[in-house]
Structure formats: structure tokens, C-alpha cells
Scaffold this motif. Sequence first.
Motif, PDB file in Angstrom:
ATOM      1  N   PHE A  91     -20.538 -84.037  16.632  1.00 53.13           N
ATOM      2  CA  PHE A  91     -19.903 -82.761  16.598  1.00 53.13           C
ATOM      3  C   PHE A  91     -21.067 -81.601  16.639  1.00 53.13           C
ATOM      4  O   PHE A  91     -22.058 -82.052  16.216  1.00 53.13           O
ATOM      5  N   LYS A  92     -20.613 -80.441  17.111  1.00 57.88           N
ATOM      6  CA  LYS A  92     -21.497 -79.336  17.455  1.00 57.88           C
ATOM      7  C   LYS A  92     -20.680 -78.196  17.477  1.00 57.88           C
ATOM      8  O   LYS A  92     -19.784 -77.897  17.943  1.00 57.88           O
ATOM      9  N   LEU A  93     -21.326 -76.981  16.747  1.00 55.61           N
ATOM     10  CA  LEU A  93     -20.707 -75.754  16.488  1.00 55.61           C
ATOM     11  C   LEU A  93     -21.752 -74.959  17.583  1.00 55.61           C
ATOM     12  O   LEU A  93     -22.539 -74.241  17.176  1.00 55.61           O
ATOM     13  N   LYS A  94     -21.319 -74.842  18.777  1.00 55.35           N
ATOM     14  CA  LYS A  94     -22.170 -74.151  19.996  1.00 55.35           C
ATOM     15  C   LYS A  94     -21.461 -72.985  20.175  1.00 55.35           C
ATOM     16  O   LYS A  94     -20.498 -72.806  20.716  1.00 55.35           O
ATOM     17  N   ARG A  95     -22.455 -71.855  19.833  1.00 57.02           N
ATOM     18  CA  ARG A  95     -21.992 -70.619  19.872  1.00 57.02           C
ATOM     19  C   ARG A  95     -20.618 -70.230  19.081  1.00 57.02           C
ATOM     20  O   ARG A  95     -20.793 -69.992  18.002  1.00 57.02           O
ATOM     21  N   LYS A  96     -19.485 -70.544  19.771  1.00 59.14           N
ATOM     22  CA  LYS A  96     -18.201 -70.116  19.161  1.00 59.14           C
ATOM     23  C   LYS A  96     -17.329 -71.385  19.099  1.00 59.14           C
ATOM     24  O   LYS A  96     -16.304 -71.157  18.082  1.00 59.14           O
ATOM     25  N   LEU A  97     -17.513 -72.304  19.639  1.00 56.43           N
ATOM     26  CA  LEU A  97     -16.620 -73.419  19.769  1.00 56.43           C
ATOM     27  C   LEU A  97     -16.999 -74.573  18.901  1.00 56.43           C
ATOM     28  O   LEU A  97     -18.146 -75.052  19.012  1.00 56.43           O
ATOM     29  N   PHE A  98     -16.095 -75.454  18.050  1.00 58.73           N
ATOM     30  CA  PHE A  98     -16.498 -76.524  17.523  1.00 58.73           C
ATOM     31  C   PHE A  98     -15.818 -77.706  18.266  1.00 58.73           C
ATOM     32  O   PHE A  98     -14.675 -77.681  18.608  1.00 58.73           O
ATOM     33  N   THR A  99     -16.953 -78.528  18.870  1.00 60.68           N
ATOM     34  CA  THR A  99     -16.637 -79.666  19.886  1.00 60.68           C
ATOM     35  C   THR A  99     -16.746 -80.862  19.267  1.00 60.68           C
ATOM     36  O   THR A  99     -17.601 -80.938  18.574  1.00 60.68           O
TER      37      THR A  99
END
Length: 423
Positions: free
Chosen positions: A371-379
Motif C-alpha cells: 500500500f501507499k499513500l500517494k499524495r491524497k489517495l490510499f491505494t
Amino acid sequence: MAAVATCGSGAGTTGSAVATASKSNVTSFQRRGPRASGTNDSGPRLVSIAGTRPSVRNGQLLVSTGLPALDQLLGGGLAIGTVLLIEEDKYNIYSPLLFKCFLAEGIVNGHTLLVASATEDPANILQELPAPLLDDNSKKEFDEDVYNHKTPESNIKMKIAWRYQLLPKMEQIGPVSSRFGHYYDASKRIPQELIEASNWHGFFLPEKISSTLKVEPCSLTPGYIKLLQFIQNIIYEEGFDGSNPQKKQRNVLRIGIQNLGSPLWGDDICCAENGSNSHSLTKFLYVLRGLLRTSLSACIITMPTHLIQNKTIIARVTNLSDTVIGLESFIGSERETNPLYKDYHGLIHIRQIPRLNNLICDESDVKDLAFKLKRKLFTIECITKLRSYGLSQKYFLSHHLQRKCSMKKNPCFKEPHTLKKIY
């Protein structure tokens, strides 16, 4: 075909056929439903609840966890009447985000919330919920790798059922959006008007238990007893168990319990390997699971399992939960500097998937999830392909260097194509 046969016999027969059709008021293009007299000949139908959908595997009613990617990994969503256990990451950074997305999804769909915590006031937790993305324009703020669920076919009107377009549209009252699963902006907060319009109940442990409380000898801690009584009262008073019918339309109860099993709940499983209350948490989960099975509700629990010293208790907690997800953060670990995981913030482990009405639970086939919290979205992404691609590059590099060195030593010698495995 019957209409064509009667037309060939004469005008009188045709007139009788039209009269018969007008009396029955049934055509091949008419939608079956309740008549003007109020009788319904179409039989019983399933009651539709906003923010829910039936499972394609077993027909179980599902709710969204607030993360569409996680819903797909769990088989479509979280089943009603089940417990979702989230094993907190070491520094408790990303598990609160999953907890808040679950609650925010309930507010967007008009579900009733029950928030329980021993560290933070539930009113403050609701103020920190992420903002939902309800329109297509706000989705453009994210990266290009965000999948857009809206297809061009959804905008094409059905030409065959043209008669349905003349029916009056029903006004939607209550939930903000009826779509199953939403994306959330972690950098923004949910609008205040949505919180004020929602129906929620808060359980803050320091306010429920006083220092002068007399506790009878019991295997459960006072905090667990109070919480079970609070949940049971909400389920019964608002009719989520079916014994007291709901006054308005049917709804779903979303229960969120934060940091369960920590010392702040009065439990000592994180302080000693064999404490005096070693069975208190497992008995609480056993009773809670029974309440959920007989009600229209779903529960999410975050637990610091990395602090529990007795591994037997962790195994019992896993067996008493329906769905178990573990978060492993890269902060402070060797994988933080590993180039293979440079684009990710941690790993997510699907340890257990519920198999309802069975004695055992299912396990996910997908193991390598990050998982990654890229800018604003948790994917959430699968890194199996990336890992295999990197290994093939090492194979190719080893073969290329080995062949080049052998040709320098003896140009007439051709070494066989052997691959040397590099770890």
C-alpha cells in the motif's frame, strides 16, 4: 404472434382482441408492478438498502469498507454480521486511516454509526474523517493511475425499453450517494453538514467508567462489559436485530472500535504474557460476534497485535474474527531502503477471509500486496509482477556479463546459455 393471427380473421375479432388487451392492461413492453388498487402481483422483493449489495458468491449482503481496492480483495466487500480485524502497524499511522474510511463510508450512505474508543473522543474522530469524492470533477485531482469506474456504456440509454423513460423519477431522500464504495481525499475533511445530518452514537471509555464504579467479579474487564451493554442497547432500541421494527426505512449499523486490547481498555495482555485477564478479550469477541450474527450490522476493530506478548492469544483472536488484515509499515525497517519497495509505504497481509456458515475460514491467494499513500489517495497494489520483472533483469544481466567475459578470453569458444541466479 397472437395479435397477428386475430387480425387475419376480421375486424370484429380484432376489436375484441383490443378490448381484451385494454381490460387486462398488459403488453409486452409494460413493466410489472403494483396496480392502482394497491395489490402487488409480482411477489415479494428484496428490500434495497443504500450502500449495500448482495455477494455474487453466496448472496450475502455486503457493505463497503471505504476502500474499493480492499473490497475487491475481500470478495466484494464486508459481509453483514461479520467482524473485520485490522492489525495495527507499528507506529499506528495507517490503520487509523482505514478505520476512518469505514466510518466515512457509513456517513455518505446514511448508515448509523457506533464509534467506541478509549483514547480519543468519538466526536473528534468524526471531525477528522476524510472527505468523499462524489463527483467526477474532483477525481481529476488525483494521479493518472486511479481507476475510473465510470464506463461510456453507462451513459448510453436503453433504446428497447423506451417506455421506461416516461415513468416518473423517484426522489432520493437520506443518503448522499447510492454508489457502492467511494474514494476519499485524505488531505481534506468531511463536510460538517454531513456529520450533523448523520445518526451516530459515541462510546468514550473515560466517560462511561467512573472511579467509584463497583465491579462484580467477572471474567470481563469493566470496559468490555460497558461496551457490550452499550452495543446491545443500540441494536435493540433502534431495531437492528429485527425484534423492534425500525420506524423508518431499514438501515445498517456500522460499529467501529479503536485500539481494542490496549492497556487503556483495562486489559493486561500487552503488559504480561500470562496476565490475570488473558481470556477477557477473547470472551468479549465471542459475545460481540453473537450480537452481530443476529443483527443488521458490521464491525471494524483495530488492535495492536504487535504488543501482545502471548502468541496463543493472537491465534484465538484471529479465530474469533471473520476477516483479518495486517498492516506492516516500512518505517524503521530494512525494507524502507530497499529499491524494490521505494514506491510503497508498507505491506498489507490478508490473513483471513470469512467463509460463512462453515467451521473454517478461507485464505487469500494473493500474498504480495503493498500500500501507499500517494499524495491524497490510499491505494493497494500487487507487487508480484514487479518482483518477477526485477529478477528477470538480474538473470539477463548475469548471462550478458558471463558471455561477454568468455568471448574476451577465447573468441572462438561459445559458452552455453547458462543463467546464474542472483539474490
